[in-house]
Write a protein that holds these residues in place. Structure first.
Motif, PDB file in Angstrom:
ATOM      1  N   THR A 131     -42.323  57.120 141.617  1.00  0.00           N
ATOM      2  CA  THR A 131     -42.945  58.007 140.638  1.00  0.00           C
ATOM      3  C   THR A 131     -41.855  58.826 139.962  1.00  0.00           C
ATOM      4  O   THR A 131     -41.065  59.492 140.623  1.00  0.00           O
ATOM      5  N   SER A 132     -41.830  58.776 138.664  1.00  0.00           N
ATOM      6  CA  SER A 132     -40.802  59.453 137.887  1.00  0.00           C
ATOM      7  C   SER A 132     -40.956  60.970 137.925  1.00  0.00           C
ATOM      8  O   SER A 132     -42.029  61.510 137.632  1.00  0.00           O
ATOM      9  N   PHE A 149     -55.103  65.122 127.444  1.00  0.00           N
ATOM     10  CA  PHE A 149     -53.924  64.298 127.199  1.00  0.00           C
ATOM     11  C   PHE A 149     -53.994  63.025 128.020  1.00  0.00           C
ATOM     12  O   PHE A 149     -54.754  62.924 128.971  1.00  0.00           O
ATOM     13  N   LYS A 150     -53.137  62.074 127.608  1.00  0.00           N
ATOM     14  CA  LYS A 150     -52.976  60.808 128.334  1.00  0.00           C
ATOM     15  C   LYS A 150     -51.529  60.705 128.789  1.00  0.00           C
ATOM     16  O   LYS A 150     -50.623  61.168 128.099  1.00  0.00           O
ATOM     17  N   GLU A 151     -51.355  60.059 129.920  1.00  0.00           N
ATOM     18  CA  GLU A 151     -50.017  59.833 130.468  1.00  0.00           C
ATOM     19  C   GLU A 151     -50.099  58.616 131.377  1.00  0.00           C
ATOM     20  O   GLU A 151     -51.172  58.298 131.890  1.00  0.00           O
ATOM     21  N   VAL A 152     -48.989  57.936 131.580  1.00  0.00           N
ATOM     22  CA  VAL A 152     -48.920  56.810 132.508  1.00  0.00           C
ATOM     23  C   VAL A 152     -47.932  57.185 133.602  1.00  0.00           C
ATOM     24  O   VAL A 152     -46.832  57.661 133.320  1.00  0.00           O
ATOM     25  N   ILE A 153     -48.361  56.977 134.839  1.00  0.00           N
ATOM     26  CA  ILE A 153     -47.544  57.336 135.993  1.00  0.00           C
ATOM     27  C   ILE A 153     -47.577  56.189 137.006  1.00  0.00           C
ATOM     28  O   ILE A 153     -48.552  55.434 137.046  1.00  0.00           O
ATOM     29  N   TYR A 163     -48.660  50.921 141.580  1.00  0.00           N
ATOM     30  CA  TYR A 163     -49.442  50.498 140.425  1.00  0.00           C
ATOM     31  C   TYR A 163     -49.248  51.500 139.296  1.00  0.00           C
ATOM     32  O   TYR A 163     -49.000  52.677 139.535  1.00  0.00           O
ATOM     33  N   LYS A 164     -49.306  50.984 138.060  1.00  0.00           N
ATOM     34  CA  LYS A 164     -49.245  51.856 136.894  1.00  0.00           C
ATOM     35  C   LYS A 164     -50.638  52.426 136.676  1.00  0.00           C
ATOM     36  O   LYS A 164     -51.610  51.681 136.578  1.00  0.00           O
ATOM     37  N   CYS A 165     -50.694  53.727 136.588  1.00  0.00           N
ATOM     38  CA  CYS A 165     -51.980  54.412 136.438  1.00  0.00           C
ATOM     39  C   CYS A 165     -51.996  55.179 135.122  1.00  0.00           C
ATOM     40  O   CYS A 165     -51.134  56.032 134.887  1.00  0.00           O
ATOM     41  N   LYS A 186     -57.197  54.704 135.359  1.00  0.00           N
ATOM     42  CA  LYS A 186     -57.373  53.259 135.462  1.00  0.00           C
ATOM     43  C   LYS A 186     -56.015  52.611 135.673  1.00  0.00           C
ATOM     44  O   LYS A 186     -54.991  53.090 135.195  1.00  0.00           O
ATOM     45  N   GLN A 187     -56.046  51.523 136.417  1.00  0.00           N
ATOM     46  CA  GLN A 187     -54.840  50.759 136.674  1.00  0.00           C
ATOM     47  C   GLN A 187     -54.560  49.892 135.459  1.00  0.00           C
ATOM     48  O   GLN A 187     -55.463  49.268 134.909  1.00  0.00           O
ATOM     49  N   ILE A 188     -53.307  49.892 135.003  1.00  0.00           N
ATOM     50  CA  ILE A 188     -52.928  49.073 133.854  1.00  0.00           C
ATOM     51  C   ILE A 188     -51.794  48.138 134.251  1.00  0.00           C
ATOM     52  O   ILE A 188     -51.112  48.361 135.253  1.00  0.00           O
ATOM     53  N   ALA A 189     -51.593  47.119 133.459  1.00  0.00           N
ATOM     54  CA  ALA A 189     -50.538  46.130 133.755  1.00  0.00           C
ATOM     55  C   ALA A 189     -49.172  46.649 133.409  1.00  0.00           C
ATOM     56  O   ALA A 189     -48.953  47.497 132.646  1.00  0.00           O
TER      57      ALA A 189
END
Length: 189
Positions: A131-132, A149-153, A163-165, A186-189
């Protein structure tokens, strides 16, 4: 061929209406010369409809649960609108200090953690060495601003797989003051 498919669907519907004993009587007639069984096309249609109904039922359960919690607060956000207009697998409701108060069933399916395990923890328990720190800091800053807001972690499941969330976080406000956060994940690719 189209006529054959129509006949197969009709046969499937007919077979599904039979009692077990009646089905056993005609079962030998359902095998062709090569001993191959006839495909049950209507079962495919039933499964597709079943998954749609299940998803709708799950959404209604989540809306009901959150509205129940919301009845104790005067949130300005429309919970039902948030949930119906956005896609998600998991929901996490936290207080202002990011302590988890409630998660939906989708949370357990996505992460592998039981719902009761998550309650009273912060969502950071899902983070790990991949995790960054930069992303974590960005999320903290955005939470302080009090806007959606949206973010990917990168998160980690109970079995330690990464997993990318995608997070879509909605601050919930009472009299223009943030009291809770609702995260759609949600899990993303």
């Amino acid at each position: 061929m189209r006529n054959g498919i129509t006949k197969m669907k009709s046969l499937d519907i007919y077979l599904n209406s039979l009692s077990k004993s009646k089905y056993e009587e005609i079962k030998p007639l359902l095998v062709d010369k090569n001993k191959a069984r006839i495909n049950m096309l209507s079962f495919d249609l039933h499964i597709q409809n079943y998954h749609s109904l299940l998803k709708s039922s799950s959404l209604q359960k989540d809306i009901f649960s959150l509205k129940n919690i919301a009845s104790s607060f005067s949130w300005e956000s429309n919970i039902e609108s948030i949930l119906t207009k956005n896609s998600f697998e998991a929901l996490i409701l936290t207080d202002i200090d990011r302590n988890i108060l409630w998660v939906n069933d989708g949370f357990s399916k996505m992460t592998g953690y039981p719902k009761n395990y998550a309650v009273r923890k912060t969502p950071s328990f899902l983070q790990g060495r991949s995790t960054s720190a930069e992303v974590r800091e960005r999320i903290r800053q955005k939470l302080q601003l009090g806007n959606p807001f949206k973010e990917v972690i990168i998160n980690h499941k109970k079995d330690k797989t990464e997993y990318k969330c995608e997070l879509h976080i909605f601050p919930l406000k009472d009299k223009n003051e943030v009291t809770h956060f609702l995260a759609l994940e949600k899990q993303i690719a």
